[in-house]
Write a protein that holds these residues in place. Sequence first.
Motif, PDB file in Angstrom:
ATOM      1  N   THR A  31      -7.441   4.455  -3.029  1.00 15.48           N
ATOM      2  CA  THR A  31      -6.657   3.236  -3.225  1.00 15.48           C
ATOM      3  C   THR A  31      -7.429   2.381  -4.211  1.00 15.48           C
ATOM      4  O   THR A  31      -8.529   1.907  -3.917  1.00 15.48           O
ATOM      5  N   VAL A  32      -6.863   2.188  -5.393  1.00 17.73           N
ATOM      6  CA  VAL A  32      -7.645   1.693  -6.532  1.00 17.73           C
ATOM      7  C   VAL A  32      -7.625   0.161  -6.639  1.00 17.73           C
ATOM      8  O   VAL A  32      -7.020  -0.415  -7.527  1.00 17.73           O
ATOM      9  N   TYR A  33      -8.351  -0.483  -5.710  1.00 20.47           N
ATOM     10  CA  TYR A  33      -8.491  -1.940  -5.771  1.00 20.47           C
ATOM     11  C   TYR A  33      -9.930  -2.360  -6.047  1.00 20.47           C
ATOM     12  O   TYR A  33     -10.211  -3.538  -6.263  1.00 20.47           O
ATOM     13  N   VAL A  70      -0.401   0.906  -5.295  1.00 22.10           N
ATOM     14  CA  VAL A  70       0.237  -0.318  -4.790  1.00 22.10           C
ATOM     15  C   VAL A  70       0.038  -0.348  -3.278  1.00 22.10           C
ATOM     16  O   VAL A  70       0.343   0.618  -2.575  1.00 22.10           O
ATOM     17  N   ASP A  71      -0.533  -1.422  -2.790  1.00 24.24           N
ATOM     18  CA  ASP A  71      -0.655  -1.657  -1.347  1.00 24.24           C
ATOM     19  C   ASP A  71      -1.193  -3.068  -1.132  1.00 24.24           C
ATOM     20  O   ASP A  71      -1.462  -3.809  -2.082  1.00 24.24           O
ATOM     21  N   ASP A  72      -1.355  -3.461   0.130  1.00 29.16           N
ATOM     22  CA  ASP A  72      -1.753  -4.847   0.444  1.00 29.16           C
ATOM     23  C   ASP A  72      -3.083  -5.220  -0.198  1.00 29.16           C
ATOM     24  O   ASP A  72      -3.240  -6.321  -0.740  1.00 29.16           O
ATOM     25  N   LYS A  73      -4.064  -4.317  -0.128  1.00 28.76           N
ATOM     26  CA  LYS A  73      -5.399  -4.628  -0.663  1.00 28.76           C
ATOM     27  C   LYS A  73      -5.348  -4.833  -2.175  1.00 28.76           C
ATOM     28  O   LYS A  73      -6.036  -5.702  -2.722  1.00 28.76           O
ATOM     29  N   ILE A  74      -4.550  -4.016  -2.841  1.00 29.63           N
ATOM     30  CA  ILE A  74      -4.430  -4.132  -4.298  1.00 29.63           C
ATOM     31  C   ILE A  74      -3.780  -5.463  -4.664  1.00 29.63           C
ATOM     32  O   ILE A  74      -4.259  -6.176  -5.568  1.00 29.63           O
ATOM     33  N   ILE A  75      -2.700  -5.802  -3.986  1.00 24.61           N
ATOM     34  CA  ILE A  75      -1.994  -7.055  -4.273  1.00 24.61           C
ATOM     35  C   ILE A  75      -2.903  -8.255  -4.016  1.00 24.61           C
ATOM     36  O   ILE A  75      -2.972  -9.191  -4.820  1.00 24.61           O
ATOM     37  N   ARG A  77      -6.283  -8.315  -4.007  1.00 24.36           N
ATOM     38  CA  ARG A  77      -7.391  -8.363  -4.962  1.00 24.36           C
ATOM     39  C   ARG A  77      -6.908  -8.828  -6.340  1.00 24.36           C
ATOM     40  O   ARG A  77      -7.598  -9.614  -7.003  1.00 24.36           O
ATOM     41  N   ALA A  78      -5.746  -8.364  -6.766  1.00 24.50           N
ATOM     42  CA  ALA A  78      -5.209  -8.800  -8.058  1.00 24.50           C
ATOM     43  C   ALA A  78      -4.981 -10.309  -8.067  1.00 24.50           C
ATOM     44  O   ALA A  78      -5.300 -10.988  -9.056  1.00 24.50           O
ATOM     45  N   ASP A  86      -0.907  -4.146 -12.232  1.00 25.20           N
ATOM     46  CA  ASP A  86      -1.072  -3.069 -13.222  1.00 25.20           C
ATOM     47  C   ASP A  86      -2.433  -3.141 -13.916  1.00 25.20           C
ATOM     48  O   ASP A  86      -3.095  -2.114 -14.115  1.00 25.20           O
ATOM     49  N   ALA A  87      -2.848  -4.358 -14.289  1.00 25.14           N
ATOM     50  CA  ALA A  87      -4.131  -4.510 -14.980  1.00 25.14           C
ATOM     51  C   ALA A  87      -5.285  -4.083 -14.074  1.00 25.14           C
ATOM     52  O   ALA A  87      -6.221  -3.390 -14.514  1.00 25.14           O
ATOM     53  N   LEU A  88      -5.235  -4.486 -12.814  1.00 24.85           N
ATOM     54  CA  LEU A  88      -6.297  -4.120 -11.871  1.00 24.85           C
ATOM     55  C   LEU A  88      -6.343  -2.615 -11.659  1.00 24.85           C
ATOM     56  O   LEU A  88      -7.421  -1.999 -11.739  1.00 24.85           O
TER      57      LEU A  88
END
Length: 462
Positions: A31-33, A70-75, A77-78, A86-88
Motif C-alpha cells: 500500500t503505497v503511502y 487507494v485506501d484510507d492511509k493513502i488519502i 497521508r496525501a 496520484d502525486a503521492l
Amino acid sequence: MLQVYNTLTNSKGPFVPLEKGKIRMYVCGVTVYDYCHIGHARVMVCFDLITRYLRYRGWDVSYVRNITDVDDKIIKRAAENGESVDALTERMIAAMHEDEGRLGVLRPDQEPRATAHIADIIDLVQTLVDKGYAYAASNGDVYYRVEKFEPYGRLTNKVIDELKAGARIEVGDAKESPVDFVLWKAAKPGEVSWESPWGPGRPGWHIECSAMSKCCLGETFDIHGGGPDLPFPHHENEIAQSEAANGCTYVNYWMHAGPVRVNQEKMSKSLGNFFTIREVLKSYNPEVVRYFLSSVHYRSFIDYSEDSLREARQALERFYQALGDAPAGTEEGLESDYEERFQQAMDDDFGTPRALAVLFDLVTELNKATREKAPQAGALAALLKRLGGVLGLLQQAPEAFLQGEAREGELSAEDIESAIEARKQAKKDRDFAEADRIRDSLADQGVILKDSREGTTWYREG
C-alpha cells in the motif's frame, strides 16, 4: 519433487500445478503511502527467491504482484502532505521500484494497480450482491455477509461465533452483523471516488485482490502469497469473496513469509525500531541485506540486528574472496554433487539455509582447489557463481563487492590506493616499520590489505 508448505492445510506436501509446466502466482504487494520498510523487503525477496527457483527448475511462471494505490492511509497521508493522491502514490511507487531494484528483486510479470481495475471491482461486488452474499447498507457502503459463506475461517481456523463475540460494534454501524466487512466504501466529501450502482465511492481493501487476481490469472490459480499479517482478515476475506462469486476454488496453495523482529522485538514505529529499506541501505551493501533476508527460511521469523547484518557481510566476503582468488573457467567436465544437493534443499519448501550451506561446502572445496592450483578450480568457481545467481547472489565482480563504496567517515578508494603506493615505496626503501604502520593504520579503519605476487589488493571489512 518440490514440496511446499500450504497455510490452508497447515502441512507440507508435493506441489502439483493446475497446468503441467506452468505456475500462476499472485502476491499481495504494498500500500503505497510511505517508503517501504524492512518487512516489505522480506516479502519482496522471499517471493523473488521462489520465482527465481521455480524458473531455474524449468517452470513457466506468471508472477503477479499488485499495488494498492487507494485506501484510507493513502488519502490521509496525501491530505497531510498537501498533495494529490496520484502525486503521492506515483512518488512512492517510484521509490518502491528503486528500493527493490537495489535489492536485486526482479519486477513481476504484471503489477496491477487497484485504481486501474475499478470496473472489474464493481462487477465483482455486483455479482456478490446479485447472489445474496453482499448488501448495500443505509450509510452507502456495501458489505459482505460473512455468515452466508459457510467455509469462512478455514484458512486461519477462525470460528464465526467467536469472531462475533469479539467484534467491536461501532456507534451508528450499518452492518447486519459485526463480522461483515466492507466491499465498497461510500465517498466522504472531498475524497477521491468513482461512480458505482451504489453511489460515488471506492473499493474496500480486500475486494481489489479478488478482482485483480481474477483478471490477471483466472478464477483459480496455483499460489497466493503475502506477508505474515495477511492470512486474517485479508486472505480469509479474499477466499470468501472469490469463491462465493465464482463458484470454484480460489487458490490451491497459500504461502506466507515470516515476520521481521528487531533485536527480538516486534518492529513498530511506536517502539522506535522501524527501518525503511533506504535507511538500511545507507549503511549496508544491498546484497548484504538480501543475503541476510535469504539466510533464514522464508516461513520463520527473522531477527534484524547489527550483528545479523555483520554476519551476512562476513559470509558474502568469504564467497567473494573465493571467487576473486579463483581462476576463470567454465563448468565443462566438472563432476560434483553440489547442484543436486542444492536442488534437494530448495525442493524442500525453498530451504535457503540448507542451500546456502551447500554453497559454503562448495567454497571450501574451491579454496582448496585454488591453493593447490587444481584444474577444477575455475569450474568450481563458475558453478558457485551460477548457483548463487539462482538466489540472486554473487553476481557482482568480487573486487566491486569487497571494496564497495566509501560511506560517511570511511576512506575513499583514492585515499586507500595512495596509502598502498606509500607502503610500496616504504618497502622499496626498506623502511619496514613504516610499511607496517601504514598497513595497521588501514586495518584500524576497516581496510584489509592482501599481498600476492601480482601486487597488493584490498577490501573493506564488514
